[in-house]
Design an enzyme around this catalytic site. Structure first.
Site, PDB file in Angstrom:
ATOM      1  N   GLU A 265      52.226  54.284  35.559  1.00  0.00           N
ATOM      2  CA  GLU A 265      53.242  55.497  36.276  1.00  0.00           C
ATOM      3  C   GLU A 265      53.162  56.641  35.366  1.00  0.00           C
ATOM      4  O   GLU A 265      53.789  56.588  34.232  1.00  0.00           O
ATOM      5  CB  GLU A 265      54.511  54.641  36.730  1.00  0.00           C
ATOM      6  CG  GLU A 265      55.364  55.420  37.449  1.00  0.00           C
ATOM      7  CD  GLU A 265      56.830  55.247  37.438  1.00  0.00           C
ATOM      8  OE1 GLU A 265      57.527  56.437  37.147  1.00  0.00           O
ATOM      9  OE2 GLU A 265      57.255  54.168  37.537  1.00  0.00           O
ATOM     10  N   CYS A 302      62.016  59.745  36.597  1.00  0.00           N
ATOM     11  CA  CYS A 302      60.450  59.823  37.128  1.00  0.00           C
ATOM     12  C   CYS A 302      60.558  60.339  38.663  1.00  0.00           C
ATOM     13  O   CYS A 302      59.580  60.845  39.090  1.00  0.00           O
ATOM     14  CB  CYS A 302      59.833  58.452  37.021  1.00  0.00           C
ATOM     15  SG  CYS A 302      60.720  57.232  37.464  1.00  0.00           S
TER      16      CYS A 302
END
Length: 525
Positions: A265, A302
């Site tokens: 990620e 994020c």
């Protein structure tokens, strides 16, 4: 508790490396004792080989054993909270309430995966019984189930020292699937990592499982991580962090003589599309919500909204002015590390060379940073490629548009992201079905009238998206479906009952849901 600064290799505390590094207080840069010995190449080899030796045994354990292990890890983490939370506060600069919530989330993840293993349906057991009389050819007995990959290398993340690190979601889901785990601790929070690793090691020891199912390695550089992902015993990698580091890991995994899956990620702008209905009803409230979201946790999530598309329609001026005012009045933010703060400031300097309008809080010095609102036209956004890159920190980019057709073109040209948000009323959503169709191909999670910071740990959650948000958009790193990253299907043809896994035997001793001849059932055959 006393920190030793030693790696965990299959239940043994080891310090055979040649270099020592120290954690640092995020708020002051002060050195934190003790020193942590970087793992040697021998440590990496021993950890990976111990994981490989434990893999077959761990894969064959009953669901009950794994359930008990996961719940025991959560219980040990909770017992160590009085040491774990203060150390994480010092190393990350995050407040106590945030870290207590993150610890609760970490333990909740472990217990969620325990419940998933206990139910057993995640194994996707399928049985197609033999049809010996079928014409023109008989059908054999076919049975398939998801099986663990083997040892998984997990990299701790900087922005979530608990929930995405040593005992975080990657470790929890890999263990739940029956895979040994070797963690490479993040150098920004080595003390936090040691305490979390102790909780796991204690739980493993009490379970009577092979000690090789868990190891944790220290290093303040990249050598240990590089050797770990290239070790032939490692079967998969999980990483959360920057695009640069994630892509490097992807390339290392792909370049191995036998490539392995690398679940990274990496980067996301999490675009927000403000629609006319949102501006007509509550432009000031929307501005407050956006400001709170892009500055939450110093913009180090994020899912921080780093890109906002604003139509030039009624309420836009009030929204823009309120967002400028809130940004300018923001207090300084403590960043996770001085390196992250410096990268944020360099990113702002790069954008300062462009034709952008800026509203900013008073400048702050490293490791603190200030909030910044950047504003561009749709033309400028399409022209300047740097504006399409994530800037990790308390900033967002406001892109104004007056042509819906060109806004749709900009959305179509976007790379992959974790989330996309739509602010508006039901009429807006109906009128923007084409935009929604575009975003469905660009992100893993679509939100309406909310903000993306905050990721629920649940069965339906998807925390993933097309590259460069992640390396593989078919999977999620949050929620119960994260377990599917670390398994593969295996089919058994014409096997006798005694040689089948329990999940595929006629009597269904595990009592799990199975697809039998195309129909879901828990019944024995």
């Amino acid at each position: 508790m006393e920190l030793l600064g030693r790696s965990f290799v299959a239940g043994v505390r080891i310090s055979r490396g040649a270099t020592v590094f120290f954690g640092k207080a995020a708020a002051t840069g002060e050195r934190l004792d003790p020193g942590f010995t970087s793992s040697s190449m021998e440590d990496v080899d021993d950890a990976a080989k111990a994981a490989a030796a434990a893999a077959t045994v761990f894969a064959k354990t009953s669901p009950k054993v794994r359930v008990e292990l996961l719940r025991a890890i959560a219980a040990h983490l909770e017992k160590l909270a009085p040491d774990l939370v203060p150390r994480a506060m010092a190393e990350s600069g995050l407040p106590q309430a945030r870290l207590e919530g993150e610890l609760a989330r970490t333990c909740g993840q472990l217990r969620l995966f325990a419940s998933v293993v206990e139910d057993g349906s995640w194994q996707n057991a399928r049985i197609d019984r033999a049809l010996p009389g079928r014409k023109p050819l008989p059908r054999p007995d076919l049975r398939s189930v998801l099986m663990p990959l083997g040892p998984v290398a997990v990299f701790g993340a900087s922005n979530f020292p608990l929930a995405f690190s040593v005992a975080g979601g990657d470790t929890a889901s890999a263990l739940a699937a029956g895979n040994p785990v070797v963690v490479k601790a993040h150098p920004a929070h080595p003390g936090t990592s040691e305490i979390a690793a102790l909780a796991i090691a204690q739980a493993v020891s009490e379970s009577a499982l092979p000690a090789g199912i868990f190891s944790m390695l220290f290093d303040d550089g990249i050598a240990v991580g590089q050797q770990l992902v290239q070790h032939p015993a490692i079967e998969a990698v999980a990483f959360t962090g920057s695009h640069r580091a994630g892509r490097a890991l992807m390339d290392l995994c792909a370049s191995r003589p036998r490539p392995i899956p690398c679940f990274t990620e990496m980067s996301s702008l999490n675009p927000v599309f403000i629609l006319p209905g949102a501006l007509a009803s509550d432009p000031l409230g929307r501005a407050k919500g956006l400001h709170g979201s892009f500055t939450l946790g110093a913009g180090q999530f994020c899912t921080k909204p780093g890109l906002v598309f604003l139509p030039e329609s009624g309420g836009a001026a009030a929204f823009r002015e309120e967002l400028r005012t809130l940004t300018s009045a923001s207090a300084p933010f403590t960043m996770l590390t001085s390196g992250i703060a410096d990268a944020y400031h360099r990113g702002l300097e790069d954008r300062g060379k462009l034709d952008l309008q800026t509203a900013a809080a008073a400048p702050a010095t490293s490791p603190q940073s200030h909030a910044v609102l950047l504003e561009s036209t749709l033309e400028g956004f399409q022209r300047d490629s740097v504006l399409h890159e994530e800037l990790f920190g308390p900033t967002t980019l406001l892109v104004s548009w007056d042509s819906r057709e060109r806004m749709l073109q900009a959305a179509e040209a976007m790379e992959g992201h974790l989330t996309a948000t739509l602010l508006g009323d039901e009429a807006d959503l109906l009128a923007n079905a084409d935009l929604i169709s575009i975003l469905e191909r660009k992100v893993g999670r679509l939100l309406v009238n909310g903000f993306p910071t905050g990721v629920e740990v649940s069965h339906a959650m998807v925390h993933g998206g097309p590259y460069p948000a992640t390396s593989d958009s078919r999977f999620t790193s949050v929620g119960s479906q994260a377990i599917l990253r670390f398994v593969r299907p295996v089919c058994y043809q014409n096997f006798p009952q005694a040689a089948l896994p329990d999940s595929l035997r006629d009597e269904n001793p595990l009592g799990i849901m199975r697809l039998v001849d195309g129909e879901l059932t828990r019944e024995a055959l």
